[in-house]
Scaffold this motif. Structure first.
Motif, PDB file in Angstrom:
ATOM      1  N   GLU A  80       0.705  -1.251  -0.110  1.00 34.36           N
ATOM      2  CA  GLU A  80       0.029  -0.006  -0.158  1.00 34.36           C
ATOM      3  C   GLU A  80       0.853   1.357   0.001  1.00 34.36           C
ATOM      4  OE1 GLU A  80      -4.544  -0.516   2.224  1.00 34.36           O
ATOM      5  OE2 GLU A  80      -2.658   0.011   3.395  1.00 34.36           O
ATOM      6  N   ALA A  81       0.593   1.929  -1.019  1.00 37.63           N
ATOM      7  CA  ALA A  81       1.680   3.381  -1.107  1.00 37.63           C
ATOM      8  C   ALA A  81       3.033   2.970  -1.031  1.00 37.63           C
ATOM      9  CB  ALA A  81       1.282   4.305  -0.072  1.00 37.63           C
ATOM     10  N   GLY A  82       3.409   1.976  -1.594  1.00 41.26           N
ATOM     11  CA  GLY A  82       4.900   1.332  -1.517  1.00 41.26           C
ATOM     12  C   GLY A  82       5.347   0.652  -0.653  1.00 41.26           C
ATOM     13  N   GLU A  83       4.594   0.398   0.701  1.00 43.51           N
ATOM     14  CA  GLU A  83       4.728  -0.068   1.818  1.00 43.51           C
ATOM     15  C   GLU A  83       4.322  -1.507   1.939  1.00 43.51           C
ATOM     16  OE1 GLU A  83       3.534   0.313   6.531  1.00 43.51           O
ATOM     17  OE2 GLU A  83       3.119   1.907   5.288  1.00 43.51           O
ATOM     18  N   THR A  84       5.266  -2.555   2.489  1.00 41.24           N
ATOM     19  CA  THR A  84       4.704  -3.942   2.563  1.00 41.24           C
ATOM     20  C   THR A  84       4.021  -3.916   3.716  1.00 41.24           C
ATOM     21  OG1 THR A  84       6.989  -4.407   1.713  1.00 41.24           O
ATOM     22  CG2 THR A  84       5.724  -6.089   2.899  1.00 41.24           C
ATOM     23  N   VAL A  85       2.610  -4.276   3.245  1.00 36.52           N
ATOM     24  CA  VAL A  85       1.558  -4.668   4.274  1.00 36.52           C
ATOM     25  C   VAL A  85       1.261  -6.282   4.484  1.00 36.52           C
ATOM     26  CG1 VAL A  85       0.726  -2.043   4.224  1.00 36.52           C
ATOM     27  CG2 VAL A  85      -0.259  -3.884   2.773  1.00 36.52           C
ATOM     28  N   GLY A  86       1.518  -7.048   3.572  1.00 34.84           N
ATOM     29  CA  GLY A  86       1.301  -8.317   3.922  1.00 34.84           C
ATOM     30  C   GLY A  86       2.076  -9.379   2.870  1.00 34.84           C
ATOM     31  N   PHE A  87       2.318 -10.452   3.292  1.00 38.75           N
ATOM     32  CA  PHE A  87       2.934 -11.553   2.540  1.00 38.75           C
ATOM     33  C   PHE A  87       2.387 -12.910   2.617  1.00 38.75           C
ATOM     34  CE2 PHE A  87       6.509 -14.685   3.007  1.00 38.75           C
ATOM     35  CZ  PHE A  87       6.821 -14.649   1.488  1.00 38.75           C
ATOM     36  N   VAL A  88       2.429 -13.767   1.556  1.00 38.59           N
ATOM     37  CA  VAL A  88       2.056 -15.158   1.654  1.00 38.59           C
ATOM     38  C   VAL A  88       2.923 -15.764   0.668  1.00 38.59           C
ATOM     39  CG1 VAL A  88       0.380 -14.963  -0.429  1.00 38.59           C
ATOM     40  CG2 VAL A  88      -0.289 -16.352   1.220  1.00 38.59           C
ATOM     41  N   SER A 109      -1.714  -3.092  11.680  1.00 35.26           N
ATOM     42  CA  SER A 109      -2.586  -1.802  11.439  1.00 35.26           C
ATOM     43  C   SER A 109      -3.407  -2.095  10.123  1.00 35.26           C
ATOM     44  CB  SER A 109      -1.681  -0.502  10.955  1.00 35.26           C
ATOM     45  OG  SER A 109      -0.751  -0.841   9.792  1.00 35.26           O
ATOM     46  N   ARG A 110      -3.184  -3.073   9.285  1.00 37.84           N
ATOM     47  CA  ARG A 110      -3.923  -3.300   8.225  1.00 37.84           C
ATOM     48  C   ARG A 110      -4.819  -4.480   8.340  1.00 37.84           C
ATOM     49  NH1 ARG A 110      -0.266   0.198   7.111  1.00 37.84           N
ATOM     50  NH2 ARG A 110      -0.226   1.251   5.238  1.00 37.84           N
ATOM     51  N   ARG A 111      -5.057  -5.089   9.521  1.00 44.06           N
ATOM     52  CA  ARG A 111      -5.621  -6.116   9.731  1.00 44.06           C
ATOM     53  C   ARG A 111      -7.179  -5.893   9.715  1.00 44.06           C
ATOM     54  NH1 ARG A 111      -1.404  -9.342  14.028  1.00 44.06           N
ATOM     55  NH2 ARG A 111       0.229  -9.229  12.347  1.00 44.06           N
ATOM     56  N   ARG A 112      -8.194  -6.805   9.453  1.00 50.39           N
ATOM     57  CA  ARG A 112      -9.404  -6.814   9.583  1.00 50.39           C
ATOM     58  C   ARG A 112      -9.892  -5.905   8.298  1.00 50.39           C
ATOM     59  NH1 ARG A 112     -11.849  -9.601  13.806  1.00 50.39           N
ATOM     60  NH2 ARG A 112     -13.373  -9.608  12.606  1.00 50.39           N
ATOM     61  N   LYS A 113      -9.166  -5.833   7.286  1.00 47.18           N
ATOM     62  CA  LYS A 113      -9.659  -4.899   6.261  1.00 47.18           C
ATOM     63  C   LYS A 113      -9.679  -6.036   4.930  1.00 47.18           C
ATOM     64  CE  LYS A 113      -7.180  -0.914   8.108  1.00 47.18           C
ATOM     65  NZ  LYS A 113      -7.955  -0.179   8.718  1.00 47.18           N
ATOM     66  N   GLY A 114      -9.691  -7.271   5.035  1.00 46.81           N
ATOM     67  CA  GLY A 114      -9.474  -7.805   3.692  1.00 46.81           C
ATOM     68  C   GLY A 114      -8.385  -8.226   3.044  1.00 46.81           C
ATOM     69  N   VAL A 115      -7.332  -7.780   3.658  1.00 45.61           N
ATOM     70  CA  VAL A 115      -6.075  -8.084   3.212  1.00 45.61           C
ATOM     71  C   VAL A 115      -5.316  -9.445   3.033  1.00 45.61           C
ATOM     72  CG1 VAL A 115      -3.438  -7.584   3.057  1.00 45.61           C
ATOM     73  CG2 VAL A 115      -5.087  -5.898   3.689  1.00 45.61           C
ATOM     74  N   GLY A 116      -5.771 -10.178   4.336  1.00 47.41           N
ATOM     75  CA  GLY A 116      -5.514 -11.517   4.521  1.00 47.41           C
ATOM     76  C   GLY A 116      -6.532 -12.415   3.306  1.00 47.41           C
ATOM     77  N   ALA A 117      -7.372 -11.965   3.260  1.00 47.03           N
ATOM     78  CA  ALA A 117      -8.411 -12.924   2.427  1.00 47.03           C
ATOM     79  C   ALA A 117      -7.976 -12.500   0.945  1.00 47.03           C
ATOM     80  CB  ALA A 117      -9.898 -12.504   2.603  1.00 47.03           C
ATOM     81  N   ARG A 118      -7.280 -11.572   0.407  1.00 46.44           N
ATOM     82  CA  ARG A 118      -6.957 -11.052  -0.653  1.00 46.44           C
ATOM     83  C   ARG A 118      -5.721 -11.964  -0.972  1.00 46.44           C
ATOM     84  NH1 ARG A 118      -7.555  -6.014  -3.116  1.00 46.44           N
ATOM     85  NH2 ARG A 118      -6.123  -6.574  -4.757  1.00 46.44           N
ATOM     86  N   LEU A 119      -4.903 -12.077  -0.089  1.00 46.70           N
ATOM     87  CA  LEU A 119      -3.715 -12.759  -0.269  1.00 46.70           C
ATOM     88  C   LEU A 119      -3.991 -14.163  -0.423  1.00 46.70           C
ATOM     89  CD1 LEU A 119      -1.092 -10.832   2.202  1.00 46.70           C
ATOM     90  CD2 LEU A 119      -0.853 -11.202  -0.137  1.00 46.70           C
ATOM     91  N   LEU A 120      -4.864 -14.653   0.586  1.00 41.80           N
ATOM     92  CA  LEU A 120      -5.185 -16.344   0.370  1.00 41.80           C
ATOM     93  C   LEU A 120      -5.892 -16.292  -1.003  1.00 41.80           C
ATOM     94  CD1 LEU A 120      -5.525 -18.671   1.737  1.00 41.80           C
ATOM     95  CD2 LEU A 120      -7.590 -18.055   2.652  1.00 41.80           C
ATOM     96  N   GLY A 121      -6.731 -15.624  -1.453  1.00 46.63           N
ATOM     97  CA  GLY A 121      -7.427 -15.647  -2.970  1.00 46.63           C
ATOM     98  C   GLY A 121      -6.456 -15.894  -3.845  1.00 46.63           C
ATOM     99  N   THR A 122      -5.282 -15.160  -3.768  1.00 48.12           N
ATOM    100  CA  THR A 122      -4.050 -15.218  -4.863  1.00 48.12           C
ATOM    101  C   THR A 122      -3.609 -16.786  -4.668  1.00 48.12           C
ATOM    102  OG1 THR A 122      -1.995 -14.778  -3.701  1.00 48.12           O
ATOM    103  CG2 THR A 122      -3.613 -13.021  -4.674  1.00 48.12           C
TER     104      THR A 122
END
Ligand SMILES: CC(C)(COP(=O)(O)OP(=O)(O)OC[C@H]1O[C@@H](n2cnc3c(N)ncnc32)[C@H](O)[C@@H]1OP(=O)(O)O)[C@@H](O)C(=O)NCCC(=O)NCCS
Length: 186
Positions: A80-88, A109-122
């Motif tokens: 997000e804006a060049g910052e690493t906010v998640g990894f799978v 700070s980015r949890r419960r916004k759907g990021v984990g679900a997006r990563l899992l989707g990939t």
């Protein structure tokens, strides 16, 4: 999903370019509830319990370890804006057509916004592409938030191992829990 993650960018992990940022990603969790394992001779139960004080744990992520990276057949960074906010990171094991989810972390700070679900989707797309039978992962009875997340994502509890971890290194005894989610192609 509680807020806008439209600015989220998902892309392949690159080594060594992403190593520093990934090493700084906070992989920890804190929980006020755990699953207490209850063992019978031929049975196993998980009972939800409060834990006081709250339990915190940080997962090791040995980005600089070639043996660790060697199993990352699939690895994606969320930015997000060049910052690493998640990894799978995941591995396909051909003999049993299983995709193993080795790592999944979202910055606190980015949890419960759907990021984990997006990563899992990939990872699901990857699993489809290799015609995997299912996704499979290991977590622990102490990681109540992760169990909630995986159950919400459709994973089913498929086993445990009370002897997997060397308990001398842990403040809290832990039991390994395994979860799986079948793929349509399975
Ligand atoms: C587990 C983790 C990756 C989830 O990522 P996330 O981006 O927060 O998850 P999402 O926002 O996509 O959550 C999707 C759904 O899962 C469930 N869920 C996620 N976190 C939860 C929590 N802490 N408690 C209860 N349910 C939770 C919810 O149903 C959520 O939907 P909702 O927010 O609309 O209610 C993240 O909490 C994390 O990085 N934890 C620390 C590292 C870790 O434990 N990794 C897993 C190791 S096995």
């Amino acid at each position: 999903m509680q807020s806008d993650i439209s600015t989220l960018a998902l892309r392949s992990f690159r080594y060594p370019q992403d190593a520093d940022a990934l090493t700084k990603l906070d992989t920890s969790f804190t929980t006020e509830r755990i699953y207490h394992p209850v063992y019978g001779a031929l049975s196993f139960q998980l009972r939800e319990e409060p834990v006081t004080p709250p339990l915190s744990k940080r997962y090791p992520l040995e980005v600089e370890n070639p043996a660790e990276r060697a199993v990352w057949d699939y690895a994606v960074i969320a930015e997000e804006a060049g910052e690493t906010v998640g990894f799978v990171a995941a591995q396909y094991t051909e003999w049993n057509r299983r995709v193993i989810l080795w790592h999944l972390y979202v910055a606190p700070s980015r949890r419960r916004k759907g990021v984990g679900a997006r990563l899992l989707g990939t990872v699901e797309s990857y699993a489809h592409s290799v015609q995997a039978r299912h996704l499979w992962l290991e977590t622990q009875n102490t990681n109540y938030p992760a169990v909630q997340f995986y159950q919400r994502a459709g994973f089913a509890f498929c086993g445990f191992d009370s002897s997997l971890y060397d308990r001398s290194g842990f403040e809290q005894e832990e039991t390994a829990l395994f979860f799986m989610r079948p793929m349509n192609s399975g």
